[in-house]
Each structure stands twice: as structure tokens, then as C-alpha cells.
Scaffold this motif. Structure first.
Motif, PDB file in Angstrom:
ATOM      1  N   GLN A 107     -57.838 -10.081  68.566  1.00  0.00           N
ATOM      2  CA  GLN A 107     -57.367  -8.692  68.681  1.00  0.00           C
ATOM      3  C   GLN A 107     -56.979  -8.009  67.370  1.00  0.00           C
ATOM      4  O   GLN A 107     -56.312  -6.951  67.289  1.00  0.00           O
ATOM      5  CB  GLN A 107     -56.259  -8.815  69.628  1.00  0.00           C
ATOM      6  N   LEU A 108     -57.730  -8.504  66.380  1.00  0.00           N
ATOM      7  CA  LEU A 108     -57.258  -8.075  65.120  1.00  0.00           C
ATOM      8  C   LEU A 108     -57.814  -6.817  64.840  1.00  0.00           C
ATOM      9  O   LEU A 108     -58.886  -6.267  65.199  1.00  0.00           O
ATOM     10  CB  LEU A 108     -57.586  -9.281  63.973  1.00  0.00           C
ATOM     11  N   GLY A 109     -57.029  -5.923  64.172  1.00  0.00           N
ATOM     12  CA  GLY A 109     -57.542  -4.668  63.855  1.00  0.00           C
ATOM     13  C   GLY A 109     -58.166  -3.689  64.629  1.00  0.00           C
ATOM     14  O   GLY A 109     -57.651  -3.684  65.748  1.00  0.00           O
ATOM     15  N   ILE A 110     -59.436  -3.318  64.702  1.00  0.00           N
ATOM     16  CA  ILE A 110     -60.053  -2.230  65.556  1.00  0.00           C
ATOM     17  C   ILE A 110     -60.175  -3.107  66.993  1.00  0.00           C
ATOM     18  O   ILE A 110     -60.407  -2.473  67.792  1.00  0.00           O
ATOM     19  CB  ILE A 110     -61.285  -2.144  65.126  1.00  0.00           C
ATOM     20  N   ASN A 111     -60.241  -4.523  67.029  1.00  0.00           N
ATOM     21  CA  ASN A 111     -60.378  -4.965  68.303  1.00  0.00           C
ATOM     22  C   ASN A 111     -59.189  -4.844  69.087  1.00  0.00           C
ATOM     23  O   ASN A 111     -59.155  -5.289  70.550  1.00  0.00           O
ATOM     24  CB  ASN A 111     -60.870  -6.576  68.199  1.00  0.00           C
ATOM     25  N   GLY A 112     -58.012  -4.636  68.756  1.00  0.00           N
ATOM     26  CA  GLY A 112     -56.826  -4.557  69.360  1.00  0.00           C
ATOM     27  C   GLY A 112     -57.024  -3.448  70.802  1.00  0.00           C
ATOM     28  O   GLY A 112     -56.862  -3.983  71.814  1.00  0.00           O
ATOM     29  N   TRP A 113     -57.184  -2.422  70.336  1.00  0.00           N
ATOM     30  CA  TRP A 113     -57.867  -1.340  71.271  1.00  0.00           C
ATOM     31  C   TRP A 113     -59.042  -1.419  72.347  1.00  0.00           C
ATOM     32  O   TRP A 113     -59.252  -1.166  73.168  1.00  0.00           O
ATOM     33  CB  TRP A 113     -57.658   0.014  71.068  1.00  0.00           C
ATOM     34  N   ARG A 114     -60.009  -2.342  71.295  1.00  0.00           N
ATOM     35  CA  ARG A 114     -61.254  -2.250  72.012  1.00  0.00           C
ATOM     36  C   ARG A 114     -61.005  -3.247  73.437  1.00  0.00           C
ATOM     37  O   ARG A 114     -61.670  -3.050  74.160  1.00  0.00           O
ATOM     38  CB  ARG A 114     -62.113  -3.402  71.081  1.00  0.00           C
ATOM     39  N   TYR A 115     -60.309  -4.497  73.122  1.00  0.00           N
ATOM     40  CA  TYR A 115     -60.082  -5.529  74.401  1.00  0.00           C
ATOM     41  C   TYR A 115     -58.725  -5.049  75.119  1.00  0.00           C
ATOM     42  O   TYR A 115     -58.343  -6.082  75.616  1.00  0.00           O
ATOM     43  CB  TYR A 115     -60.226  -6.858  73.794  1.00  0.00           C
ATOM     44  N   GLN A 116     -58.233  -3.990  74.820  1.00  0.00           N
ATOM     45  CA  GLN A 116     -57.120  -3.612  75.347  1.00  0.00           C
ATOM     46  C   GLN A 116     -56.965  -4.041  76.870  1.00  0.00           C
ATOM     47  O   GLN A 116     -56.185  -4.432  77.516  1.00  0.00           O
ATOM     48  CB  GLN A 116     -56.462  -2.286  75.010  1.00  0.00           C
ATOM     49  N   SER A 148     -42.131  -5.710  73.483  1.00  0.00           N
ATOM     50  CA  SER A 148     -42.683  -5.815  72.439  1.00  0.00           C
ATOM     51  C   SER A 148     -42.442  -6.866  71.386  1.00  0.00           C
ATOM     52  O   SER A 148     -43.147  -7.753  70.930  1.00  0.00           O
ATOM     53  CB  SER A 148     -42.960  -4.498  71.364  1.00  0.00           C
ATOM     54  N   ALA A 149     -40.978  -6.939  71.405  1.00  0.00           N
ATOM     55  CA  ALA A 149     -40.409  -8.252  70.729  1.00  0.00           C
ATOM     56  C   ALA A 149     -40.617  -9.502  71.030  1.00  0.00           C
ATOM     57  O   ALA A 149     -40.620 -10.474  70.401  1.00  0.00           O
ATOM     58  CB  ALA A 149     -39.077  -8.016  70.423  1.00  0.00           C
ATOM     59  N   ARG A 150     -41.194  -9.680  72.231  1.00  0.00           N
ATOM     60  CA  ARG A 150     -41.599 -10.910  73.021  1.00  0.00           C
ATOM     61  C   ARG A 150     -42.964 -11.447  72.788  1.00  0.00           C
ATOM     62  O   ARG A 150     -43.081 -12.477  73.129  1.00  0.00           O
ATOM     63  CB  ARG A 150     -41.037 -10.960  74.568  1.00  0.00           C
ATOM     64  N   VAL A 151     -43.591 -10.552  72.253  1.00  0.00           N
ATOM     65  CA  VAL A 151     -45.198 -10.934  71.981  1.00  0.00           C
ATOM     66  C   VAL A 151     -45.291 -11.081  70.538  1.00  0.00           C
ATOM     67  O   VAL A 151     -44.520 -10.311  69.969  1.00  0.00           O
ATOM     68  CB  VAL A 151     -46.002 -10.126  72.617  1.00  0.00           C
ATOM     69  N   PRO A 152     -46.442 -11.721  70.092  1.00  0.00           N
ATOM     70  CA  PRO A 152     -46.880 -11.527  68.572  1.00  0.00           C
ATOM     71  C   PRO A 152     -46.977 -10.151  68.350  1.00  0.00           C
ATOM     72  O   PRO A 152     -47.477  -9.430  68.928  1.00  0.00           O
ATOM     73  CB  PRO A 152     -48.050 -12.543  68.739  1.00  0.00           C
ATOM     74  N   PRO A 153     -46.669  -9.946  67.100  1.00  0.00           N
ATOM     75  CA  PRO A 153     -46.744  -8.267  66.600  1.00  0.00           C
ATOM     76  C   PRO A 153     -48.127  -7.896  66.658  1.00  0.00           C
ATOM     77  O   PRO A 153     -47.955  -6.474  66.772  1.00  0.00           O
ATOM     78  CB  PRO A 153     -46.118  -8.489  65.210  1.00  0.00           C
ATOM     79  N   GLN A 154     -48.945  -8.552  66.658  1.00  0.00           N
ATOM     80  CA  GLN A 154     -50.449  -8.218  66.698  1.00  0.00           C
ATOM     81  C   GLN A 154     -50.908  -7.660  67.907  1.00  0.00           C
ATOM     82  O   GLN A 154     -51.849  -7.096  68.117  1.00  0.00           O
ATOM     83  CB  GLN A 154     -51.381  -9.226  65.976  1.00  0.00           C
ATOM     84  N   ILE A 155     -50.081  -8.323  68.840  1.00  0.00           N
ATOM     85  CA  ILE A 155     -50.456  -7.868  70.427  1.00  0.00           C
ATOM     86  C   ILE A 155     -49.779  -6.370  70.659  1.00  0.00           C
ATOM     87  O   ILE A 155     -48.724  -6.282  70.427  1.00  0.00           O
ATOM     88  CB  ILE A 155     -50.007  -8.936  71.211  1.00  0.00           C
ATOM     89  N   LEU A 156     -50.976  -5.701  71.087  1.00  0.00           N
ATOM     90  CA  LEU A 156     -50.357  -4.129  71.718  1.00  0.00           C
ATOM     91  C   LEU A 156     -49.494  -4.436  72.978  1.00  0.00           C
ATOM     92  O   LEU A 156     -50.343  -4.543  73.706  1.00  0.00           O
ATOM     93  CB  LEU A 156     -51.557  -3.657  71.634  1.00  0.00           C
ATOM     94  N   VAL A 157     -48.585  -3.780  72.982  1.00  0.00           N
ATOM     95  CA  VAL A 157     -47.904  -3.457  74.121  1.00  0.00           C
ATOM     96  C   VAL A 157     -48.022  -1.968  74.553  1.00  0.00           C
ATOM     97  O   VAL A 157     -47.063  -1.273  73.857  1.00  0.00           O
ATOM     98  CB  VAL A 157     -46.590  -4.167  74.358  1.00  0.00           C
TER      99      VAL A 157
END
Lengths: 282, 235
Positions: A107-116, A148-157
């Protein structure tokens, strides 16, 4: 190559289409196939990643559901969880965290929202578990930042996931309240405690602090949110709102049953909830 | 106790997002309106003989260039936000535009924008260069044309060409159906290389075979009656 002629045998003047066709004839179909092979590789990569994320999301959902089941065995709010349940759930939270860590590289970079959309189901269920756990321990709502603090920072909540998780939380709160009432433990709902001690008043006004009051406050909060229809934001919201309103009403009805019929209640009596107990889980 | 600030914060976020969506939506609306007029002009190709097509293509090119300006505006705004968060807002209109570009190029317009590749259509890179937008970005989070959008546009173009094959015959042009037949079959072979999952691309590309069949029926009717012009028999 001879002269191109039209169907009547007249030579065609230089029509651009014919040049295109001529080129295609010299190199038959090769470029198209190699272009599409490239597309195929790109699309395969995309589908594979998508499926990996969906699998992780399902695992997170399953673990979150187990956490919620365990929490439904708790009988008191606003105090530390029983050690056994707390320990079991900690293991599950750790497993979920590990799963989220595995999703991070996808889910890095652009893929965060792509696979949201693919991870969103897992996140919503996780927030439901997290907020229920938080509510039982502190009798407050968990904030978006705390989630948000309970998941890795790269994961979008996303706000949407947070909101949908809270909607589902009302279903769990409803179940919890009803179960507490039916097992005769009135202390879980402040309301019933009050009404039991002040039965002669038969009032529900003194309910603040109890689950009924909290559910009402949440319902009011949800209902006050104005989400413009025109952008299809929060697609599931109408359905969830309906389920949530039903949940609140069920608890209200159960509380009413305690107040009105409490004195006649034989031991082992359970509140009348003739409608099927719905718990929003999508 | 429920902290009502939680809901106030949510409302703030919802309002912020609504503003972004409104802004993007307004641009997309303009793009859509211009897109409809592009398509209206382009559909004159169905009733215009090939040798009189030039003015039609000139008009289409003008409209496409106007749409390109909207895309530039869209890009400027969209680049400030996560691409895939809002992609759905404009994806459809961008596809329509790319389909118009492809059809216009196939009919002989926009030739100066076609790349040096020996394909008979504009590649995704050609389209990106023409519209001045990146294509298929995988790392950088910025506005671009995705592969899916490009492929969906090609499918739309194929459907339009199938219709054109029929109408060309009505206009007395028996060469064009042959060219369309060859081209559509080439593209169809390309699409068959893809491993499609159950998504929109799969659904739409399933339709190509019907377009191919439509064109083949025309070619068949023509060859049965010996109407196929010499030198352009279908491969």
C-alpha cells in the motif's frame, strides 16, 4: 506494394488510412501483441496484489470478530477487562498488527488509495473491535487519531472506515446491553440501576452515563452529520443508519421493559426483543 | 460519556472532502459537456463519405483540443490530492475523451500526434503525450491515465467502428469495412492476451467479440456478393 485502388478500380489518392493499413501489413500484428503483453503483465501484477490484500483483509476481519465475541463475554463497563479475556485479545491484536505490517509494502504511495476498498473491510471490522474494547474499558468513544495510532502509519484509516466502524459499534453495544439485562446484571446499564433504586419514579431521565444514554448520544451525533448525497460518499451509510437506529430503539425498549415490568420480573426473565437481533456486520 | 467533538471533527472532515469533490466535479462537468459535443461531431463520420471527412475531423480536433484544456485544469487540481481517492470522479469522462481521440486518429485526424510506432492506433504513450499527462504511474501519486481507462477507451472505439462498418456500406464505401475488420481483429487478438478478472474491464471486453462479429458479417455479405474491392481483401 501496388497502387491502392478503390472498389471501382480507380487509384485512391493518398488517404491517411491507407498508409496506416499499409504499415500494419508490413509488420503484421506484432506491435499490438507486444503492447498487450505489456498490459497483461501490468494487470496481472495489479490483480495479484489486489487479491493478496483482500486475503489479509479477510484475516483481519476474522480476528476482529473473535475479539468482539470475547468482549461480549465481559459483564462490566468502565473497568479493566477480566485478565483472561484481555490476554486472549492482546494476542489477537498482535496478530492483526502483524497482518497490517504485511500489507504495508502493498500500500505504499499511490497504492494506498488504489487498494483502499480492498483493505477497508478489515479496517472497519478492526475499528469495531478496537472501539468496543475501548468503550468497555473507559466508557468513551475512541477517536479517529487513536484508531490511526493502532495501525502502521502507512495504512490509511479513512474517515469513512472510522465512521462505519462506529456504526457497527452501536450494534455491539446493543447486544452487550441486552445480554447484560437478560443475564440479570443490571449494573452494566446505569439506567436500569437507577430505575431499580428509584423505581417509584419510573423515570428514564436519570440515565446519563449508562449505555442507553451513550447510545442515544451516539445516535444523535450520527444523525446530526450531514453528508451531501451528490457525491456518493459513504455509500453504506443509509443502511447502517437504519440498523443503528433499530439498535438504539431495542435497548430503549429493553430499558422500558425493566422500568415498567421490573417489579414483576421473575428470576430468569429476559427482555422481550421479538424482532430479530440484528448486528451490523458487512 | 460520548464526546460530541468526535462528531464535530467528522463533520469538518466531511465538509472538507465535499469542497474538494465539488471543485473536481465542476471541472469534470465541463469536460463532460464538451465531450458530448465532440461525440456529436464525431458521429457525423457515420454519414460522411471518407473523402469528405476532412472538415469533420478538423471540427472534432478543435473540440478535442478544447477538452484537452479541461484535462489540464483537472490535472492541476487533482494533483493536489491522492489520485485514486478521487479517480472515480473523472475516469468515465477521460475514457470518453480517449475513445474520441482514438477514433479521430483512426479516421485520419491527429496524425501529427501519432507516435513512430507501426500500430494503426495511438498507443497509451501517444495519448499521454498528446494530452500532456503521464500514463500508468505506479510509484508517484499524481494525475495520470491508467491502463484500464485506456483499454476501456479502446473498447468503446471498437464498438463505434463496428457501427461505422455498417454505415460505410450504406454510403457505398466497401473498402472501409475491410480495414475496420482487420483492425478490430488485431485488437481483439490483443485483448485475448489479457488475464481478466471479474471486473468492469472483463465485462466490457466480453463485448468486443460481438463487435468483431458485426464487422465480420458485413465483410461476409460483401464478399459473398463479390463487392470486396480488389487489394483490400480481409486478412
Amino acid at each position: 506494394m501496388g497502387t491502392k485502388r478503390d472498389w471501382e478500380g480507380q487509384p485512391l489518392d493518398l488517404n491517411p488510412k491507407d498508409t496506416i493499413m499499409a504499415e500494419a501489413e508490413i509488420e503484421p500484428a506484432r506491435p499490438i501483441l507486444s503492447i498487450f503483453e505489456n498490459f497483461r503483465d501490468e494487470l496481472d501484477e495489479h490483480h495479484d496484489r489486489r487479491e493478496r490484500i483482500i486475503k489479509k483483509s479477510r484475516d483481519i476481519t476474522a480476528l476482529s470478530k473473535k475479539i468482539i465475541f470475547a468482549l461480549q463475554r465481559v459483564r462490566a463497563t468502565n473497568q479493566p477487562l477480566p485478565p483472561k479475556i484481555a490476554q486472549e485479545n492482546q494476542t489477537r491484536f498482535d496478530q492483526i498488527h502483524a497482518l497490517f505490517e504485511e500489507v504495508v509494502p502493498e500500500q505504499l504511495g499511490i497504492n494506498g488509495w488504489r487498494y483502499q476498498r480492498q483493505i477497508s473491510g478489515g479496517i472497519q471490522e478492526f475499528i469495531e473491535a478496537l472501539s468496543f474494547d475501548h468503550y468497555l474499558r473507559t466508557q468513551t468513544l475512541i477517536t479517529h487519531a487513536e484508531c490511526s495510532a493502532r495501525v502502521p502509519p502507512q495504512i490509511l484509516v479513512s474517515e469513512e472506515d472510522y465512521l462505519m466502524g462506529l456504526y457497527d459499534l452501536t450494534g455491539e453495544m446493543m447486544r452487550f446491553a441486552v445480554l447484560s439485562l437478560s443475564s440479570g446484571n443490571a449494573s452494566a446499564t446505569q439506567l436500569t440501576e437507577n430505575s431499580a433504586s428509584e423505581r417509584e419514579k419510573s423515570t428514564v431521565a436519570s440515565s446519563q452515563g449508562g449505555i442507553v444514554g451513550d447510545l442515544r448520544a451516539i445516535r444523535a451525533g450520527f444523525e446530526a452529520l450531514s453528508v451531501p448525497q451528490r457525491h456518493y460518499m459513504f455509500r453504506d451509510m443509509a443502511k447502517k443508519l437504519d440498523v443503528m437506529q433499530n439498535s438504539v430503539e431495542k435497548v430503549e425498549r429493553a430499558a422500558y421493559g425493566i422500568v415498567v415490568r421490573g417489579s414483576e420480573r421473575p428470576s430468569g426473565w429476559t427482555p422481550d426483543l421479538s424482532a430479530a437481533v440484528e448486528v451490523g456486520s458487512y | 460519556m460520548i464526546d460530541q467533538r468526535i462528531f464535530e471533527n467528522l463533520q469538518t472532515k466531511i465538509d472538507e472532502e465535499t469542497t474538494v469533490r465539488d471543485e473536481l466535479h465542476e471541472i469534470v462537468q465541463k469536460l463532460a459537456r464538451r465531450g458530448r459535443s465532440t461525440q456529436a461531431i464525431l458521429s457525423r463520420a457515420h454519414s460522411t463519405p471518407a473523402d469528405q471527412l476532412k472538415p469533420v475531423l478538423d471540427d472534432v480536433t478543435k473540440e478535442i483540443l478544447a477538452q484537452k484544456e479541461e484535462v489540464t485544469r483537472l490535472k492541476a487540481v487533482a494533483d493536489q490530492h491522492p489520485f485514486y481517492k478521487y479517480n472515480g470522479l473523472w475516469s468515465r469522462e477521460l475514457q470518453n475523451l480517449v475513445a474520441s481521440i482514438e477514433l479521430c486518429a483512426w479516421l485520419g485526424g491527429l496524425q501529427e500526434h501519432k507516435g513512430p510506432s507501426s500500430t494503426s492506433f495511438m498507443t497509451i504513450e501517444d495519448v499521454g503525450k498528446f494530452l500532456d499527462i503521464p500514463v500508468n504511474l505506479k510509484e508517484q501519486d499524481a494525475f495520470h491515465l491508467t491502463i484500464e481507462e485506456y483499454l476501456l477507451a479502446l473498447i468503446a472505439m471498437v464498438e463505434e467502428l463496428a457501427r461505422l462498418a455498417v454505415n460505410s456500406v450504406t454510403l457505398g464505401d466497401y473498402t472501409r469495412p475491410m480495414q475496420i475488420g482487420n483492425f478490430v481483429k488485431e485488437l481483439f487478438a490483443g485483448f485475448q492476451l489479457l488475464n481478466l478478472k471479474n471486473d468492469i474491464l472483463r465485462k466490457r471486453s466480453d463485448g468486443i467479440k460481438y463487435s468483431v462479429k458485426k464487422v465480420e458479417d458485413v465483410v461476409y455479405d460483401l464478399s459473398l456478393r463479390n463487392l470486396v474491392p480488389k487489394g483490400s481483401s480481409s486478412a
